[in-house]
Write a protein that holds these residues in place. Structure first.
Motif, PDB file in Angstrom:
ATOM      1  N   TYR A  53      -2.169  -1.247  -3.754  1.00  0.00           N
ATOM      2  CA  TYR A  53      -3.355  -0.430  -3.543  1.00  0.00           C
ATOM      3  C   TYR A  53      -2.954   0.967  -3.075  1.00  0.00           C
ATOM      4  O   TYR A  53      -1.978   1.120  -2.320  1.00  0.00           O
ATOM      5  CB  TYR A  53      -4.269  -1.062  -2.488  1.00  0.00           C
ATOM      6  CG  TYR A  53      -4.802  -2.418  -2.892  1.00  0.00           C
ATOM      7  CD1 TYR A  53      -5.977  -2.537  -3.615  1.00  0.00           C
ATOM      8  CD2 TYR A  53      -4.105  -3.580  -2.549  1.00  0.00           C
ATOM      9  CE1 TYR A  53      -6.455  -3.778  -4.002  1.00  0.00           C
ATOM     10  CE2 TYR A  53      -4.582  -4.827  -2.921  1.00  0.00           C
ATOM     11  CZ  TYR A  53      -5.757  -4.917  -3.646  1.00  0.00           C
ATOM     12  OH  TYR A  53      -6.220  -6.149  -4.027  1.00  0.00           O
TER      13      TYR A  53
ATOM     14  N   THR B 217       0.838  -1.202   0.000  1.00  0.00           N
ATOM     15  CA  THR B 217       0.000   0.000   0.000  1.00  0.00           C
ATOM     16  C   THR B 217       0.870   1.248   0.000  1.00  0.00           C
ATOM     17  O   THR B 217       1.968   1.255   0.558  1.00  0.00           O
ATOM     18  CB  THR B 217      -0.922   0.037   1.232  1.00  0.00           C
ATOM     19  OG1 THR B 217      -0.129   0.135   2.433  1.00  0.00           O
ATOM     20  CG2 THR B 217      -1.783  -1.210   1.308  1.00  0.00           C
ATOM     21  N   ASP B 218       0.374   2.295  -0.648  1.00  0.00           N
ATOM     22  CA  ASP B 218       1.123   3.548  -0.707  1.00  0.00           C
ATOM     23  C   ASP B 218       0.170   4.674  -1.110  1.00  0.00           C
ATOM     24  O   ASP B 218      -0.903   4.425  -1.662  1.00  0.00           O
ATOM     25  CB  ASP B 218       2.269   3.445  -1.718  1.00  0.00           C
ATOM     26  CG  ASP B 218       3.366   4.476  -1.465  1.00  0.00           C
ATOM     27  OD1 ASP B 218       4.283   4.176  -0.681  1.00  0.00           O
ATOM     28  OD2 ASP B 218       3.280   5.576  -2.022  1.00  0.00           O
TER      29      ASP B 218
ATOM     30  N   TRP C  70      -7.217   0.920   9.423  1.00  0.00           N
ATOM     31  CA  TRP C  70      -7.060  -0.232   8.543  1.00  0.00           C
ATOM     32  C   TRP C  70      -8.333  -1.068   8.577  1.00  0.00           C
ATOM     33  O   TRP C  70      -8.933  -1.276   9.631  1.00  0.00           O
ATOM     34  CB  TRP C  70      -5.883  -1.096   8.996  1.00  0.00           C
ATOM     35  CG  TRP C  70      -4.547  -0.416   8.927  1.00  0.00           C
ATOM     36  CD1 TRP C  70      -4.300   0.906   8.657  1.00  0.00           C
ATOM     37  CD2 TRP C  70      -3.277  -1.017   9.156  1.00  0.00           C
ATOM     38  NE1 TRP C  70      -2.951   1.162   8.695  1.00  0.00           N
ATOM     39  CE2 TRP C  70      -2.303   0.002   8.999  1.00  0.00           C
ATOM     40  CE3 TRP C  70      -2.867  -2.299   9.476  1.00  0.00           C
ATOM     41  CZ2 TRP C  70      -0.940  -0.245   9.171  1.00  0.00           C
ATOM     42  CZ3 TRP C  70      -1.514  -2.553   9.643  1.00  0.00           C
ATOM     43  CH2 TRP C  70      -0.563  -1.533   9.477  1.00  0.00           C
TER      44      TRP C  70
ATOM     45  N   TYR D 137      -9.067  -4.597   6.905  1.00  0.00           N
ATOM     46  CA  TYR D 137      -8.747  -5.762   6.087  1.00  0.00           C
ATOM     47  C   TYR D 137      -9.609  -6.943   6.515  1.00  0.00           C
ATOM     48  O   TYR D 137      -9.811  -7.176   7.705  1.00  0.00           O
ATOM     49  CB  TYR D 137      -7.269  -6.127   6.213  1.00  0.00           C
ATOM     50  CG  TYR D 137      -6.335  -5.059   5.701  1.00  0.00           C
ATOM     51  CD1 TYR D 137      -6.235  -4.806   4.330  1.00  0.00           C
ATOM     52  CD2 TYR D 137      -5.559  -4.303   6.568  1.00  0.00           C
ATOM     53  CE1 TYR D 137      -5.381  -3.826   3.852  1.00  0.00           C
ATOM     54  CE2 TYR D 137      -4.699  -3.325   6.092  1.00  0.00           C
ATOM     55  CZ  TYR D 137      -4.614  -3.088   4.741  1.00  0.00           C
ATOM     56  OH  TYR D 137      -3.772  -2.117   4.263  1.00  0.00           O
TER      57      TYR D 137
ATOM     58  N   ALA E 195      -2.055   4.810   5.076  1.00  0.00           N
ATOM     59  CA  ALA E 195      -1.951   3.868   6.194  1.00  0.00           C
ATOM     60  C   ALA E 195      -2.148   4.540   7.541  1.00  0.00           C
ATOM     61  O   ALA E 195      -2.284   3.848   8.558  1.00  0.00           O
ATOM     62  CB  ALA E 195      -0.594   3.156   6.155  1.00  0.00           C
TER      63      ALA E 195
ATOM     64  N   GLU F 281      -3.517   3.811  -0.671  1.00  0.00           N
ATOM     65  CA  GLU F 281      -4.098   3.865   0.670  1.00  0.00           C
ATOM     66  C   GLU F 281      -3.262   4.784   1.552  1.00  0.00           C
ATOM     67  O   GLU F 281      -2.044   4.879   1.383  1.00  0.00           O
ATOM     68  CB  GLU F 281      -4.141   2.456   1.277  1.00  0.00           C
ATOM     69  CG  GLU F 281      -4.776   2.384   2.650  1.00  0.00           C
ATOM     70  CD  GLU F 281      -4.824   0.961   3.180  1.00  0.00           C
ATOM     71  OE1 GLU F 281      -5.859   0.305   3.010  1.00  0.00           O
ATOM     72  OE2 GLU F 281      -3.807   0.505   3.758  1.00  0.00           O
TER      73      GLU F 281
END
Length: 354
Positions: A156, A139-140, A164, A166, A160, A158
């Motif tokens: 993806y 993710t980034d 979160w 998931y 962070a 996102e």
């Protein structure tokens, strides 16, 4: 781009509070590196990205992430992507080929692996190749990862720092070189990782500390390198993204509730000053990489916090690059690797989460 709105002169007590030139470390750096003698100086289809996340803002001749624009101070353009890609092999060489230190089982690897703030995604791709039966998620804020990736790797967009969410629990969660990305690493990453891991899963962080260290007095604490880095730490604090992270990780992991917490510390030479050939090459590569990144590291923070013009900032970097490249200066940056395990039900934790 948002900042806290305070410039260096707005708080007369701030610099004294944040003066880290005399920062006292609690880690052991007794493993002395022998310097060389003077004679030796020489997108996959897993998600559809809207156009907005690729509509990168332009400033100072650089581009920056569009998603949650302004929350990360460093560029995402092609020169920065190339620098990030160059960074990975250097870190792996420093770790003597290792991608991770947590005791993952090659015979029974984690089913799900998460790489937080994956950057160009090189670590996630390498882990996908290494563990083909695992599902690797990176993710980034920026969709700057390659399109051609192993089938078990997905990226993806996102933030962070947000909550979160998931469906599956991870067996292993990883961060690397993310200092300056977080307002509060413990709350935004470590505590969320603890909840997102399955019992027995591991969190590992590999972070370069924002400190120039030296064991033999060849680095001037009032010289260009140290002065610049001190200002960068002050600016990062003002931006509410502290640059000091690595030396705090072990305590953070333990306070969150991880057990079997381990720490390894490495020295990253800033130029080819070591006598050891492997460290000499690491120093050469890291020095070049760091020098290439100086503009991107500095331009936003120095302008927004201290009000300096791009021309003033770039001029000041000339002397820093000169000192960085001087093999008579035996400087290095500490690199902290910390890993810890989420306990199984009924297993004693170091502390209870608050």
């Amino acid at each position: 781009m948002g900042t806290s709105g305070n410039h260096a002169g707005d708080n007369p007590n701030r610099n004294s509070l944040l003066d880290l030139k005399n920062f006292q470390f609690t880690f052991d750096v007794s493993n002395f590196i022998e310097p060389d003698s003077p004679s030796g100086l020489v997108d996959d289809g897993s998600m559809s990205l809207s156009e907005s996340v690729r509509d990168y803002p332009h400033e100072f001749g650089r581009t920056y992430h569009a998603y949650r624009a302004g929350s990360y101070a460093y560029p995402n353009d092609i020169p920065e992507q190339e620098r990030l890609a160059f960074q990975g092999p250097i870190i792996r060489n420093l770790f003597e080929g290792r991608l991770y230190f947590a005791p993952l089982s090659p015979a029974k690897p984690p089913q799900f692996i998460l790489d937080v703030a994956t950057g160009v995604g090189d670590w996630a791709i390498e882990m996908g190749d290494l563990f083909p039966s695992s599902e690797v998620v990176g993710t980034d804020l920026s969709p700057i990862q390659p399109d051609m990736v192993p089938p078990n790797v997905n990226f993806y967009v996102e933030d962070a720092r947000e909550t979160w969410d998931y469906t599956d629990k991870f067996g292993y969660i990883h961060t690397r070189l993310t200092a300056g990305s977080w307002g509060n690493f413990q709350k935004e990453v470590a505590e969320q990782a603890f909840q997102a891991l399955e019992p027995g899963g591991w969190l590992e962080s590999q972070e370069v500390e924002a400190v120039f260290a030296c064991d033999d007095g060849t680095l001037d604490p009032a010289g260009p390198m140290c002065t610049w880095l001190h200002e960068m730490r002050v600016a990062a604090e003002d931006f509410q993204r502290p640059a000091i992270l690595g030396s705090t990780l072990k305590e953070v992991f333990e306070s969150v509730g991880f057990i079997d917490v381990q720490q390894a510390i490495f020295k990253m030479p800033m130029n080819p000053w070591p006598k050891d050939e492997r460290l000499k090459e690491i120093g050469r590569m890291w020095g070049e990489n760091f020098s290439q990144g100086l503009n991107g590291f500095s331009i936003q923070l120095m302008n927004k916090v201290f009000g300096r013009t791009p021309a003033e900032i770039e001029l000041s970097l000339v002397k820093i690059r000169e000192e960085l490249a001087d093999p008579r200066v035996h400087a290095y940056m500490p690199v902290f690797v910390v890993w810890g395990r989420k306990p199984f039900a009924g297993e004693q934790s170091n502390t209870m989460m608050t």
